[in-house]
Design a protein around this motif. Sequence first.
Motif, PDB file in Angstrom:
ATOM      1  N   GLU A   1       0.857  -1.196   0.000  1.00  0.00           N
ATOM      2  CA  GLU A   1       0.000   0.000   0.000  1.00  0.00           C
ATOM      3  C   GLU A   1       0.894   1.248   0.000  1.00  0.00           C
ATOM      4  OE1 GLU A   1      -3.369   0.122   0.097  1.00  0.00           O
ATOM      5  OE2 GLU A   1      -3.825  -1.996   0.481  1.00  0.00           O
ATOM      6  N   ASP A   2       0.489   2.280  -0.750  1.00  0.00           N
ATOM      7  CA  ASP A   2       1.286   3.511  -0.809  1.00  0.00           C
ATOM      8  C   ASP A   2       1.382   4.161   0.559  1.00  0.00           C
ATOM      9  OD1 ASP A   2       1.039   2.846  -3.396  1.00  0.00           O
ATOM     10  OD2 ASP A   2       0.200   4.754  -4.092  1.00  0.00           O
ATOM     11  N   SER A   3       0.227   4.278   1.248  1.00  0.00           N
ATOM     12  CA  SER A   3       0.232   4.936   2.559  1.00  0.00           C
ATOM     13  C   SER A   3      -0.444   4.040   3.581  1.00  0.00           C
ATOM     14  CB  SER A   3      -0.517   6.271   2.518  1.00  0.00           C
ATOM     15  OG  SER A   3      -0.978   6.570   1.258  1.00  0.00           O
ATOM     16  N   PHE A   4      -0.426   4.461   4.829  1.00  0.00           N
ATOM     17  CA  PHE A   4      -1.059   3.636   5.860  1.00  0.00           C
ATOM     18  C   PHE A   4      -2.581   3.730   5.734  1.00  0.00           C
ATOM     19  CE2 PHE A   4      -0.640   7.791   7.905  1.00  0.00           C
ATOM     20  CZ  PHE A   4      -1.849   7.935   8.557  1.00  0.00           C
ATOM     21  N   ILE A   5      -3.266   2.732   6.302  1.00  0.00           N
ATOM     22  CA  ILE A   5      -4.736   2.683   6.243  1.00  0.00           C
ATOM     23  C   ILE A   5      -5.261   2.887   7.653  1.00  0.00           C
ATOM     24  CG2 ILE A   5      -6.738   1.183   5.794  1.00  0.00           C
ATOM     25  CD1 ILE A   5      -4.919  -0.367   3.826  1.00  0.00           C
ATOM     26  N   GLU A   6      -6.120   3.876   7.821  1.00  0.00           N
ATOM     27  CA  GLU A   6      -6.728   4.086   9.142  1.00  0.00           C
ATOM     28  C   GLU A   6      -8.100   3.409   9.149  1.00  0.00           C
ATOM     29  OE1 GLU A   6      -6.844   8.157  10.441  1.00  0.00           O
ATOM     30  OE2 GLU A   6      -7.814   7.608  12.338  1.00  0.00           O
ATOM     31  N   VAL A   7      -8.393   2.697  10.227  1.00  0.00           N
ATOM     32  CA  VAL A   7      -9.681   2.006  10.338  1.00  0.00           C
ATOM     33  C   VAL A   7     -10.702   2.999  10.904  1.00  0.00           C
ATOM     34  CG1 VAL A   7     -10.867   0.087  11.492  1.00  0.00           C
ATOM     35  CG2 VAL A   7      -8.533  -0.214  10.655  1.00  0.00           C
ATOM     36  N   SER A   8     -11.945   2.955  10.385  1.00  0.00           N
ATOM     37  CA  SER A   8     -12.961   3.909  10.834  1.00  0.00           C
ATOM     38  C   SER A   8     -13.190   3.781  12.346  1.00  0.00           C
ATOM     39  CB  SER A   8     -14.279   3.657  10.102  1.00  0.00           C
ATOM     40  OG  SER A   8     -14.789   2.416  10.529  1.00  0.00           O
ATOM     41  N   SER A   9     -13.570   4.866  12.985  1.00  0.00           N
ATOM     42  CA  SER A   9     -13.652   4.876  14.457  1.00  0.00           C
ATOM     43  C   SER A   9     -14.630   3.815  14.978  1.00  0.00           C
ATOM     44  CB  SER A   9     -14.024   6.260  14.974  1.00  0.00           C
ATOM     45  OG  SER A   9     -15.212   6.665  14.357  1.00  0.00           O
ATOM     46  N   GLU A  10     -15.701   3.464  14.191  1.00  0.00           N
ATOM     47  CA  GLU A  10     -16.654   2.441  14.668  1.00  0.00           C
ATOM     48  C   GLU A  10     -15.985   1.068  14.777  1.00  0.00           C
ATOM     49  OE1 GLU A  10     -17.995   3.794  11.112  1.00  0.00           O
ATOM     50  OE2 GLU A  10     -17.510   5.426  12.496  1.00  0.00           O
TER      51      GLU A  10
END
Length: 333
Positions: free
Chosen positions: A98-107
Amino acid sequence: MSQAADFGLTLTQHVMANQGSHPDARGQLSALLTQIGVAGKLISAQVRRAGLIELWGATGDTNVQGERVQKLDQIANDTLVEVLTRSGCVAAMASEEEDSFIEVSSEQAGDYIVVFDPLDGSSNIDVSVSIGTIFGIYRRPENEPISLDSILQPGRKLVAAGYIVYGSSTVLVYSAGESVDCFTLDPSSGEFFQTRANVRMPADTTMLSINECNAPYWPSWVRPTLDTLKTRNTENHRIISSRHIGSLVVDFHRNLVKGGLYLYPVDSRTGRGKLRLIYECNPLAYIAEIAGGAAMVDGQRILDLQPSALHQRVGLAIGPSSDVMMIDRLSRE
Ligand code: AHG
Ligand code: MN
Ligand code: MN
């Protein structure tokens, strides 16, 4: 006695049994490790059928590091992203693909950050040679929003790490800081059963893994160091032998069990190593140290390096402690 009673603990049983003694024990780490086992089974199933269902070959894309993306690289990556997102244990993740990191949605977000090389050794996919997945787990920094800095943690802050080898059998190896334990996937029941407990890396080097064809690009200390190691072999007795698969994680696994040294020095053409600090070197260095080995580059412990970028590449010497230290000393003379 039933046959199942002869088997070791399942991965889930082992993770649950150890969670009480872990300082990070809040249940989430156990759930996360178990889910990584699930992702490993899914990827293993695809790897085992790769030649049959047109999963050999490249996707036609190149990744952020300029490498050709293989179909199985993509499948392994998507599997991990999906399983980790749904786990409820992960706040963010970073992948070699992946080019950048993946943030998981707050839920769906949990307490951990996971970094991974979804498929290591991709050049070996189409020729049915062993490959693997490497992962590292950090706690998310508390009371601050996720940013690149949340991912760029030094390896010494890992709370757990491991890998899965898709080889002659599928083997998951992990540590949450206390011991290194191995689990083999039983294809008939679909369970990982413990097959090695508290693995210690043998103190003596019996295997040497390095791509010797990179010799023109090596720093000057490498050739004499290899020659010195080879002088351990006498006319009558071979102590050390060359073994290099070209899938770091698989070379490392063999070296962990049998006592082997893996070297990928800095390359004079680029001024840096090839292997990725975050996805490859740190998780394996963590496992090596807990098993009694060491991992160094340029006079520094790999786990103490402060990453400056997601896809940063570094040189690596990893294996039995005394030889890694000897190499490190010679590399600085
Ligand atoms: P990846 O397949 O994840 O891109 O990693 C490949 C790495 C590592 O697995 C392997 O040991 C090394 O590249 C081999 O590189 P050389 O072909 O330069 O020896
Ligand atoms: Mn890799
Ligand atoms: Mn990879």
